[in-house]
Design an enzyme around this catalytic site. Structure first.
Site, PDB file in Angstrom:
ATOM      1  N   GLY A 206       0.559  -1.095   0.065  1.00 15.65           N
ATOM      2  CA  GLY A 206       0.052  -0.060  -0.080  1.00 15.65           C
ATOM      3  C   GLY A 206       0.839   1.195  -0.045  1.00 15.65           C
ATOM      4  O   GLY A 206       2.102   1.202  -0.280  1.00 15.65           O
ATOM      5  N   ASN A 207       0.036   2.382   0.373  1.00 17.81           N
ATOM      6  CA  ASN A 207       0.883   3.547   0.289  1.00 17.81           C
ATOM      7  C   ASN A 207       0.407   4.508   1.348  1.00 17.81           C
ATOM      8  O   ASN A 207      -0.708   4.157   1.800  1.00 17.81           O
ATOM      9  CB  ASN A 207       1.166   4.294  -1.245  1.00 17.81           C
ATOM     10  CG  ASN A 207      -0.306   4.646  -1.699  1.00 17.81           C
ATOM     11  OD1 ASN A 207      -1.060   5.598  -1.067  1.00 17.81           O
ATOM     12  ND2 ASN A 207      -0.748   4.079  -2.572  1.00 17.81           N
ATOM     13  N   ARG A 208       1.135   5.427   1.553  1.00 16.46           N
ATOM     14  CA  ARG A 208       0.737   6.431   2.824  1.00 16.46           C
ATOM     15  C   ARG A 208      -0.560   7.398   2.335  1.00 16.46           C
ATOM     16  O   ARG A 208      -0.771   8.255   3.331  1.00 16.46           O
ATOM     17  CB  ARG A 208       1.843   7.422   3.136  1.00 16.46           C
ATOM     18  CG  ARG A 208       2.869   6.301   3.647  1.00 16.46           C
ATOM     19  CD  ARG A 208       4.079   7.431   4.268  1.00 16.46           C
ATOM     20  NE  ARG A 208       3.701   8.586   5.095  1.00 16.46           N
ATOM     21  CZ  ARG A 208       4.413   9.241   5.802  1.00 16.46           C
ATOM     22  NH1 ARG A 208       5.618   9.277   5.347  1.00 16.46           N
ATOM     23  NH2 ARG A 208       3.957  10.214   6.500  1.00 16.46           N
ATOM     24  N   SER A 209      -1.228   7.504   1.185  1.00 16.50           N
ATOM     25  CA  SER A 209      -2.314   8.245   0.986  1.00 16.50           C
ATOM     26  C   SER A 209      -3.508   8.181   1.733  1.00 16.50           C
ATOM     27  O   SER A 209      -3.857   6.811   2.299  1.00 16.50           O
ATOM     28  CB  SER A 209      -2.807   8.006  -0.503  1.00 16.50           C
ATOM     29  OG  SER A 209      -3.728   8.767  -0.659  1.00 16.50           O
TER      30      SER A 209
END
Ligand code: CTP
Length: 405
Positions: A206-209
């Site tokens: 995933g990512n930090r958005s």
């Protein structure tokens, strides 16, 4: 700032307490002015304790202070929550039969009405006319949320959540003007949040958005009158914005399918989502265990570029005059600074507007404020001042309006 919170007589009056709290906690001086019937729902002492100021409903308290004139004149913002059908009718016709309506007549600052009533009342021609009058007078009348109303009813008419009223009220303080209704009759698709690419049933890449910027885009577009579909990836803990259709997705592939489907016939697509560029080639059906079959590397394959696909489909004549907005989160590196990378990205992607955020060092991701630049395909470049994500959304929509067919 001096904030007046006007409270109408509806069951949602209890939510005004959270709103008052938000304003006092962020350092504002709050005066609560309920109507007489609001006090059937929440006691005067509650509002006095929360605001730290005296509470009156009529014009005959503290007469030497002339409060019915002074409070309105000195206010920097008036927020009415809940705004009942009756209160909006009185305000629209310029009545001054209690302290709240008298205050509305003397206020020259931004005024926000957050309506709450049964769907039939909201949709009645008399209310529709009153809302139009209030907007014509320069007030912002929020779109109500849809959902459970008092009793078993559901439908549009629910008070937007206090966080949402607070976000919009803060935006008006930042903008210091009413929110334009320039997107009425427009269909806008917004993507938000990060996608998650599964490795097995419990793990993902995933990512930090956080989705906050995309949610702000959707919220402000809806409150400017657009019919908004929000395609939401991972956005844990965010309240769905009022009057917005939310479609939840997980992976980049699902996001692409949803964006493609909802862009047909839309006027604009705003790709605020942080779409994963890669996904694992193999997704294990069962949880990957320590032991015999431990993977020592993850093989990745490329996801398709949703934004580039939209631009291509438009070029092929499939999407009419759809306006396309991209986002770029850049850090800058040895090959160039943030803006150099962003200009190259705009040229590569072929969208109409590119919102550029410098990320890293606690900026842009997960936080409530943002800033950056807005690059246009026509070569225009505008810096986006630091402020709430709603303010940044509002500036992007200011630039988008003239691009709509
Ligand atoms: N985007 C997309 N589909 C992808 C990846 C990105 O639609 N598979 C969109 C994002 O929503 C955003 C824009 O493209 O609006 C730019 O995303 P970004 O990740 O910055 O661009 P990339 O093309 O992935 O460039 P980079 O090489 O910097 O990762």
């Amino acid at each position: 700032m001096r904030i007046v919170v006007g409270v109408g007589g509806g069951i949602a009056a209890y939510k005004a307490c959270s709103l008052v709290r938000k304003f006092t906690e962020t350092g504002h001086d709050v005066r609560v002015i309920p109507t007489e019937s609001a006090l059937q729902f929440v006691g005067k002492a509650t509002f006095e304790a929360l605001s730290g100021n005296p509470v009156h409903t009529g014009v005959f308290a503290d007469v030497p202070e002339v409060p019915h004139v002074r409070i309105g004149q000195e206010a920097d913002l008036v927020v009415i929550a809940p705004a009942t059908a009756d209160l909006m009718a009185r305000a629209a016709s310029g009545r001054a039969d209690d302290l709240l309506t008298a205050t509305l007549l003397t206020a020259r600052c931004p005024v926000v009405f957050a309506p709450a009533m049964h769907t039939e009342m909201w949709e009645h021609p008399a209310t529709i006319a009153n809302v139009a009058t209030l907007r014509a007078h320069g007030s912002t009348v929020m779109e109500p949320a849809s959902g459970r109303l008092t009793g078993a009813d559901t439908g549009p008419g629910r008070l937007p959540e206090p966080e949402e009223i607070f976000a919009l009220a803060s935006l008006l303080l930042e903008r210091s003007d009413a929110l334009p209704r320039d997107l009425e009759g427009r269909r806008v698709v917004v993507s938000a949040g990060g996608t998650r690419e599964p490795l097995d049933p419990v793990r993902f890449l995933g990512n930090r958005s956080s989705g906050k910027q995309g949610y702000a885009m959707a919220r402000v577009a809806a409150q400017r009158g657009a019919q908004v579909t929000l395609i939401a990836g991972n956005t844990i803990g965010l309240e769905p914005p009022a009057a917005v259709e939310v479609v939840h997705v997980t992976t980049a592939e699902q996001m692409g399918t949803a964006v493609d489907k909802h862009s047909v016939g839309a006027d604009a697509v705003i790709m605020a989502a942080a779409v994963a560029d890669f996904r694992p080639v193999n997704v294990a059906a069962a949880k990957i265990k320590k032991g015999a079959h431990e993977p020592n590397s993850i093989e990745l394959t490329k996801n398709r570029d949703i934004l580039a696909g939209l631009v291509q489909a438009r070029r092929d004549g499939q999407l009419g005059g759809l306006a396309i907005v991209g986002f770029a989160a850049e850090t800058g590196d040895e090959h160039g600074d943030v803006l150099t990378h962003a200009r190259a990205k705009l040229a590569r992607k072929g969208c109409d507007l590119l919102v550029v955020n410098a990320v890293g060092e606690g900026k842009a991701f997960e936080v409530d404020n943002n800033d950056g630049w807005l690059l246009g395909a026509d070569g225009t470049e505008q810096s986006l001042d630091h402020g709430s994500k709603a303010l940044l959304a509002s500036r992007v929509l200011d630039a988008l309006g003239p691009l709509l067919r």
